[in-house]
Design an enzyme around this catalytic site. Structure first.
Site, PDB file in Angstrom:
ATOM      1  N   SER A   9      -0.336  -2.370   4.154  1.00  0.00           N
ATOM      2  CA  SER A   9      -1.692  -2.651   3.683  1.00  0.00           C
ATOM      3  C   SER A   9      -1.630  -3.344   2.328  1.00  0.00           C
ATOM      4  O   SER A   9      -1.198  -2.755   1.331  1.00  0.00           O
ATOM      5  CB  SER A   9      -2.498  -1.359   3.558  1.00  0.00           C
ATOM      6  OG  SER A   9      -3.697  -1.659   2.881  1.00  0.00           O
ATOM      7  N   HIS A  34      -1.681  -6.023   6.943  1.00  0.00           N
ATOM      8  CA  HIS A  34      -2.976  -5.351   7.111  1.00  0.00           C
ATOM      9  C   HIS A  34      -3.849  -5.692   5.904  1.00  0.00           C
ATOM     10  O   HIS A  34      -3.460  -5.477   4.758  1.00  0.00           O
ATOM     11  CB  HIS A  34      -2.769  -3.840   7.226  1.00  0.00           C
ATOM     12  CG  HIS A  34      -4.034  -3.088   7.500  1.00  0.00           C
ATOM     13  ND1 HIS A  34      -4.598  -3.016   8.759  1.00  0.00           N
ATOM     14  CD2 HIS A  34      -4.863  -2.396   6.679  1.00  0.00           C
ATOM     15  CE1 HIS A  34      -5.708  -2.297   8.703  1.00  0.00           C
ATOM     16  NE2 HIS A  34      -5.895  -1.910   7.455  1.00  0.00           N
ATOM     17  N   ASP A  36      -7.515  -5.291   4.106  1.00  0.00           N
ATOM     18  CA  ASP A  36      -8.710  -4.451   4.041  1.00  0.00           C
ATOM     19  C   ASP A  36      -9.843  -5.140   3.300  1.00  0.00           C
ATOM     20  O   ASP A  36      -9.736  -5.385   2.103  1.00  0.00           O
ATOM     21  CB  ASP A  36      -8.380  -3.136   3.320  1.00  0.00           C
ATOM     22  CG  ASP A  36      -7.449  -2.266   4.142  1.00  0.00           C
ATOM     23  OD1 ASP A  36      -7.844  -1.882   5.251  1.00  0.00           O
ATOM     24  OD2 ASP A  36      -6.321  -1.995   3.672  1.00  0.00           O
ATOM     25  N   MET A  38     -13.639  -4.814   1.991  1.00  0.00           N
ATOM     26  CA  MET A  38     -14.654  -3.789   1.685  1.00  0.00           C
ATOM     27  C   MET A  38     -15.798  -4.415   0.912  1.00  0.00           C
ATOM     28  O   MET A  38     -15.567  -5.217   0.004  1.00  0.00           O
ATOM     29  CB  MET A  38     -14.041  -2.686   0.823  1.00  0.00           C
ATOM     30  CG  MET A  38     -12.811  -2.054   1.430  1.00  0.00           C
ATOM     31  SD  MET A  38     -12.121  -0.840   0.307  1.00  0.00           S
ATOM     32  CE  MET A  38     -10.693  -0.299   1.243  1.00  0.00           C
ATOM     33  N   HIS A  67      -9.047  -5.843   8.711  1.00  0.00           N
ATOM     34  CA  HIS A  67      -9.841  -4.633   8.928  1.00  0.00           C
ATOM     35  C   HIS A  67     -11.130  -4.764   8.112  1.00  0.00           C
ATOM     36  O   HIS A  67     -11.096  -4.676   6.884  1.00  0.00           O
ATOM     37  CB  HIS A  67      -8.982  -3.433   8.474  1.00  0.00           C
ATOM     38  CG  HIS A  67      -9.687  -2.119   8.467  1.00  0.00           C
ATOM     39  ND1 HIS A  67      -9.156  -1.005   7.840  1.00  0.00           N
ATOM     40  CD2 HIS A  67     -10.866  -1.713   9.009  1.00  0.00           C
ATOM     41  CE1 HIS A  67      -9.974   0.024   8.002  1.00  0.00           C
ATOM     42  NE2 HIS A  67     -11.023  -0.379   8.681  1.00  0.00           N
ATOM     43  N   MET A  69     -14.390  -3.542   6.647  1.00  0.00           N
ATOM     44  CA  MET A  69     -15.210  -2.376   6.282  1.00  0.00           C
ATOM     45  C   MET A  69     -16.467  -2.909   5.615  1.00  0.00           C
ATOM     46  O   MET A  69     -16.692  -2.718   4.419  1.00  0.00           O
ATOM     47  CB  MET A  69     -14.411  -1.449   5.356  1.00  0.00           C
ATOM     48  CG  MET A  69     -13.344  -0.663   6.091  1.00  0.00           C
ATOM     49  SD  MET A  69     -12.081  -0.012   4.991  1.00  0.00           S
ATOM     50  CE  MET A  69     -10.989  -1.435   4.917  1.00  0.00           C
ATOM     51  N   MET A 138      -9.133   5.700  12.051  1.00  0.00           N
ATOM     52  CA  MET A 138      -8.969   6.046  10.639  1.00  0.00           C
ATOM     53  C   MET A 138      -8.403   7.461  10.547  1.00  0.00           C
ATOM     54  O   MET A 138      -8.857   8.363  11.254  1.00  0.00           O
ATOM     55  CB  MET A 138     -10.313   6.016   9.890  1.00  0.00           C
ATOM     56  CG  MET A 138     -10.966   4.656   9.721  1.00  0.00           C
ATOM     57  SD  MET A 138      -9.924   3.373   8.981  1.00  0.00           S
ATOM     58  CE  MET A 138      -9.415   4.119   7.433  1.00  0.00           C
ATOM     59  N   ASP A 176      -4.528   4.325  10.361  1.00  0.00           N
ATOM     60  CA  ASP A 176      -4.702   3.799   9.006  1.00  0.00           C
ATOM     61  C   ASP A 176      -5.137   4.908   8.048  1.00  0.00           C
ATOM     62  O   ASP A 176      -6.224   5.455   8.183  1.00  0.00           O
ATOM     63  CB  ASP A 176      -5.771   2.693   9.062  1.00  0.00           C
ATOM     64  CG  ASP A 176      -5.920   1.948   7.752  1.00  0.00           C
ATOM     65  OD1 ASP A 176      -5.136   2.199   6.814  1.00  0.00           O
ATOM     66  OD2 ASP A 176      -6.832   1.093   7.679  1.00  0.00           O
TER      67      ASP A 176
HETATM   68  C1  DX5 Z   1      -8.557   2.363   3.423  1.00  0.00           C
HETATM   69  C2  DX5 Z   1      -7.808   1.245   4.080  1.00  0.00           C
HETATM   70  C3  DX5 Z   1      -6.362   1.466   4.256  1.00  0.00           C
HETATM   71  C4  DX5 Z   1      -5.601   1.773   2.998  1.00  0.00           C
HETATM   72  C5  DX5 Z   1      -4.464   2.663   3.403  1.00  0.00           C
HETATM   73  O1  DX5 Z   1      -9.907   2.278   3.682  1.00  0.00           O
HETATM   74  O2  DX5 Z   1      -8.352   0.969   5.365  1.00  0.00           O
HETATM   75  O3  DX5 Z   1      -5.756   0.391   4.956  1.00  0.00           O
HETATM   76  O4  DX5 Z   1      -5.108   0.648   2.342  1.00  0.00           O
HETATM   77  O5  DX5 Z   1      -3.778   3.043   2.270  1.00  0.00           O
HETATM   78  P1  DX5 Z   1      -2.761   4.250   2.249  1.00  0.00           P
HETATM   79  O6  DX5 Z   1      -1.642   3.924   3.196  1.00  0.00           O
HETATM   80  O7  DX5 Z   1      -2.342   4.319   0.823  1.00  0.00           O
HETATM   81  O8  DX5 Z   1      -3.525   5.492   2.705  1.00  0.00           O
HETATM   82 ZN    ZN Z   2      -7.286  -0.555   6.619  1.00  0.00          ZN
END
Ligand code: DX5
Ligand code: ZN
Length: 220
Positions: A9, A34, A36, A38, A67, A69, A138, A176
């Site tokens: 990630s 990956h 993310d 947000m 991903h 969000m 998740m 994840d």
């Molecule tokens: C959180 C993200 C994850 C996050 C995971 O909302 O979707 O991808 O980066 O991080 P770790 O592996 O540190 O839990």
């Molecule tokens: Zn993620």
């Protein structure tokens, strides 16, 4: 079952040295990036958007697993495809017209997946599963890296793998949140085949070795 894939990630990368961290992933045994995204609405945090994804894409030699969000992801699918997403996953909880959004992702030339929050029942996937290249479960509340893995995930993975088997599908199941070498094997045994890991990889002293180790544990 196919080989378990590792998706570092990039939320946990050093943004001041993004190219270096992208190259570390390129040169490691990792399989995907990956990414993310947000928006500060769907989750309480804001991460990054198109320009950063474009910058990662410029150097990445492996697929980008994006991903989303964000609320109403259907507003931005074509843009994410344009900046280089290979796989786009959207939260079941983020859009009213999930089926239409998955079609939109495929029409944009990407592989499509659905993400479920911790307490969204697996059963909501029953009718839509054949449309999914992948389902992301998740294993934390989304929004932040570095949180503790929720044990309830194992049962959820088992339920989903059974549902896919019953339908004759080999849907990828991605996990994840809070993934480490301590839970990787049990997740794979439950039926997962893509593991996202952020802090476990990027906060380690030797990131390349950590990826190698995680992959070995997962595929053992
Ligand atoms: C959180 C993200 C994850 C996050 C995971 O909302 O979707 O991808 O980066 O991080 P770790 O592996 O540190 O839990
Ligand atoms: Zn993620």
């Amino acid at each position: 079952m196919s080989k378990t894939l590792i998706a570092p990630s990039m939320l946990a990368a050093d943004f001041g040295n993004l190219q270096r961290d992208v190259e570390m992933v390129n040169n490691s045994e990792a399989d995907w990036f990956h990414i993310d995204v947000m928006d500060g609405h769907f989750v309480p945090n804001i991460s990054y958007g198109m320009p950063v994804i474009q910058a990662i894409k410029k150097h990445a030699t492996k697929p980008l697993d994006v991903h989303l969000m964000i609320e109403k992801p259907e507003r931005y699918i074509e843009e994410f495809a344009k900046v280089g997403a290979d796989i786009i996953t959207v939260h079941h909880e983020s859009t009213v017209h999930l089926h239409r959004t998955l079609r939109q992702i495929k029409d944009a030339g990407c592989k499509a997946g659905i993400v479920l929050n911790l307490t969204t029942p697996i059963s909501v996937l029953e009718d839509i599963l054949p449309e999914c290249y992948m389902v992301l479960l998740m294993s934390i509340n989304p929004g932040f890296g570095g949180q503790k893995f929720e044990e309830m995930t194992y049962n959820r993975v088992k339920k989903l793998r059974k549902m896919a088997n019953d339908q004759g599908l080999d849907t990828r199941i991605e996990i994840d949140g809070g993934v480490t070498d301590k839970n990787a094997k049990a997740l794979v045994d439950a039926g997962a085949d893509v593991l996202v890991a952020g802090s476990y990889i990027f906060k380690s002293d030797n990131q390349t070795e950590t990826i190698k180790h995680l992959k070995a544990v997962a595929n053992n």
